[in-house]
Enzyme design. Structure first.
Site, PDB file in Angstrom:
ATOM      1  N   ASP A   1      -0.440  -0.515  -4.832  1.00 10.44           N
ATOM      2  CA  ASP A   1      -1.793   0.033  -4.758  1.00 10.44           C
ATOM      3  C   ASP A   1      -1.752   1.389  -4.064  1.00 10.44           C
ATOM      4  O   ASP A   1      -1.418   1.482  -2.879  1.00 10.44           O
ATOM      5  CB  ASP A   1      -2.700  -0.927  -3.984  1.00 10.44           C
ATOM      6  CG  ASP A   1      -4.157  -0.479  -3.970  1.00 10.44           C
ATOM      7  OD1 ASP A   1      -4.476   0.546  -4.606  1.00 10.44           O
ATOM      8  OD2 ASP A   1      -4.973  -1.160  -3.328  1.00 10.44           O
TER       9      ASP A   1
ATOM     10  N   LYS B   1       0.845  -1.181   0.000  1.00  3.11           N
ATOM     11  CA  LYS B   1       0.000   0.000   0.000  1.00  3.11           C
ATOM     12  C   LYS B   1       0.887   1.239   0.000  1.00  3.11           C
ATOM     13  O   LYS B   1       1.842   1.331   0.785  1.00  3.11           O
ATOM     14  CB  LYS B   1      -0.902   0.002   1.238  1.00  3.11           C
ATOM     15  CG  LYS B   1      -1.928  -1.132   1.262  1.00  3.11           C
ATOM     16  CD  LYS B   1      -2.987  -0.952   0.198  1.00  3.11           C
ATOM     17  CE  LYS B   1      -4.117  -1.953   0.350  1.00  3.11           C
ATOM     18  NZ  LYS B   1      -5.197  -1.726  -0.634  1.00  3.11           N
TER      19      LYS B   1
ATOM     20  N   ASP C   1      -9.825   0.121  -9.435  1.00  2.39           N
ATOM     21  CA  ASP C   1     -10.495  -0.523  -8.304  1.00  2.39           C
ATOM     22  C   ASP C   1     -11.663   0.334  -7.844  1.00  2.39           C
ATOM     23  O   ASP C   1     -12.815   0.096  -8.216  1.00  2.39           O
ATOM     24  CB  ASP C   1      -9.493  -0.754  -7.171  1.00  2.39           C
ATOM     25  CG  ASP C   1     -10.135  -1.317  -5.903  1.00  2.39           C
ATOM     26  OD1 ASP C   1     -11.354  -1.620  -5.920  1.00  2.39           O
ATOM     27  OD2 ASP C   1      -9.442  -1.440  -4.885  1.00  2.39           O
TER      28      ASP C   1
ATOM     29  N   LYS D   1     -14.902  -6.019  -6.397  1.00  2.68           N
ATOM     30  CA  LYS D   1     -15.123  -6.284  -4.974  1.00  2.68           C
ATOM     31  C   LYS D   1     -16.618  -6.454  -4.736  1.00  2.68           C
ATOM     32  O   LYS D   1     -17.423  -5.645  -5.211  1.00  2.68           O
ATOM     33  CB  LYS D   1     -14.568  -5.154  -4.096  1.00  2.68           C
ATOM     34  CG  LYS D   1     -13.051  -5.122  -4.045  1.00  2.68           C
ATOM     35  CD  LYS D   1     -12.550  -3.970  -3.202  1.00  2.68           C
ATOM     36  CE  LYS D   1     -11.027  -3.988  -3.121  1.00  2.68           C
ATOM     37  NZ  LYS D   1     -10.482  -2.739  -2.558  1.00  2.68           N
TER      38      LYS D   1
ATOM     39  N   GLU E   1      -2.198   0.016  -9.044  1.00  2.00           N
ATOM     40  CA  GLU E   1      -3.654  -0.010  -8.835  1.00  2.00           C
ATOM     41  C   GLU E   1      -4.170   1.346  -8.370  1.00  2.00           C
ATOM     42  O   GLU E   1      -3.600   1.968  -7.477  1.00  2.00           O
ATOM     43  CB  GLU E   1      -3.989  -1.091  -7.800  1.00  2.00           C
ATOM     44  CG  GLU E   1      -5.468  -1.305  -7.572  1.00  2.00           C
ATOM     45  CD  GLU E   1      -5.732  -2.468  -6.629  1.00  2.00           C
ATOM     46  OE1 GLU E   1      -6.857  -2.549  -6.099  1.00  2.00           O
ATOM     47  OE2 GLU E   1      -4.825  -3.301  -6.408  1.00  2.00           O
TER      48      GLU E   1
END
Length: 368
Positions: free
Chosen positions: A191, A163, A242, A266, A217
């Site tokens: 991400d 992250k 995303d 998701k 991402e």
């Protein structure tokens, strides 16, 4: 067969360590668990993990919406009427995708138990031999993230996701430090969770071009498709969207604008398995590989995502990491190393620890 009861539990799961991404720090994980019961005694379990920065829902609002708006629509309904049920949900209230997902997952769990089949067989069958999950590293100093990554690789893990998304110079250091720590054999994903602007994203990606990143991402704000398109046109690296994809309508726009190479689906964004399948099918038609991501969910939504991942060849990766991040989960999940295995048991294939659920529940209601 008709649904006779719906129970809703607002619970909080304990994390092994805080989960830190670009826009939030979580010291525990708030979740909403749903339990539907049919007139023949069959039970289906579901889960919502809302994210106010992504789904526009809070823990409290999701509990209220399920209790007062959605769950009453299920009483007397047949569990297989999934299309009609989603139409009723959407007519009742717009948005609230994780709330809808909580009941959608419970319906699919019940369908599997009624037919005595694992869920993946009902939605596409076995498309993969095994499901690999990554180790996800929260935002820390470059040195701490590199140490975490090196430890995982030493333990035999090959898929590392980090992250980032605080500031470009530090993020460059994070990516380079992690790649140096894990060597060339391990896979690395990055991400930003919407943390950069267009210029920062290009700077970071270009500065880490030699770091063998599988994909970057969600570099910019969720629906900034124009910046996504410009980033993708500027750098020779895969860009995954995303937070910018919640529905097939979103994906149509992304495809038309050529804003991304890959899609992170998701269940909490899409509203459950049924609408997620539509996204996967459209992505396949556009030649866009998919991933099933996680909001750091318990075993319940984790296994729903795992069954979805197993059922479609276009879903090439997943991040069903929730069970690895809790001190104790609501059910046992078969994870060995970096592999997640599905059983032949019906539905989601798990046994929910109802005593532990009661222990961590703050609010509970029954609709019948």
């Amino acid at each position: 067969m008709k649904i006779t009861k719906v129970e809703v539990f607002a619970a909080r799961l304990h994390l092994i360590e805080p989960f830190i991404i670009s826009y939030v720090r979580l010291d525990d994980m708030p979740t909403i668990i749903t339990r539907i019961e049919l007139d023949n005694g069959i039970v289906g379990w579901g889960e919502a993990v809302p994210d106010q920065n992504v789904t526009g829902e809070t823990w409290e609002s999701t509990y209220e919406v399920i209790q007062k708006e959605l769950a009453p629509l299920l009483i007397g309904e047949g569990p297989f009427n999934i299309d009609a049920i989603h139409r009723k949900f959407n007519a009742q209230i717009a948005g609230v995708p994780s709330a809808k997902a909580a009941l959608d997952i419970a319906l699919y769990d019940a369908m599997g138990k009624i037919t005595n089949q694992p869920l993946y067989r009902l939605i596409g069958g076995q498309a993969h031999d095994v499901l690999y999950i990554p180790q996800v590293i929260s935002i820390k100093t470059p040195e701490a993230m590199a140490a975490d990554a090196a430890r995982y690789v030493a333990q035999g893990f090959h898929h590392i996701k980090i992250k980032v998304g605080t500031d470009a110079p530090t993020d460059i250091k994070r990516i380079r430090a992690v790649r140096e720590a894990i060597g060339e054999e391990a896979f690395l994903r990055v991400d930003a969770n919407q943390g950069w602007d267009r210029i920062e994203a290009i700077q970071v990606i270009q500065a880490t071009a030699d770091c063998q990143v599988e994909w970057y991402e969600q570099p910019v704000k969720d629906h900034d498709y124009k910046s996504m398109r410009e980033i993708r046109a500027t750098v020779p690296h895969r860009i995954m969207i995303d937070e910018g994809i919640h529905s097939v309508q979103n994906l149509i726009d992304v495809i038309e604008m050529r804003s991304a190479d890959m899609v992170n689906i998701k269940l909490m964004k899409s509203g459950g398995i049924y609408p997620a399948l539509a996204i996967a099918n459209l992505a396949e038609a556009a030649g866009m590989p998919c991933q099933v991501g996680s909001m750091v969910e318990s075993a319940i939504a984790t296994m729903a995502g795992a069954h979805l991942s197993m059922s479609r060849s276009i879903i090439q990766t997943n991040e069903m990491v929730g069970p690895t991040m809790f001190t104790r989960d609501l059910a046992s999940v078969d994870i060995k190393g970096e592999c997640l295995y599905l059983s032949e048991r019906p539905g989601l294939g798990i046994d929910v620890d109802e005593a532990y659920l009661t222990e961590i529940t703050h609010h509970h209601c029954l609709i019948q």
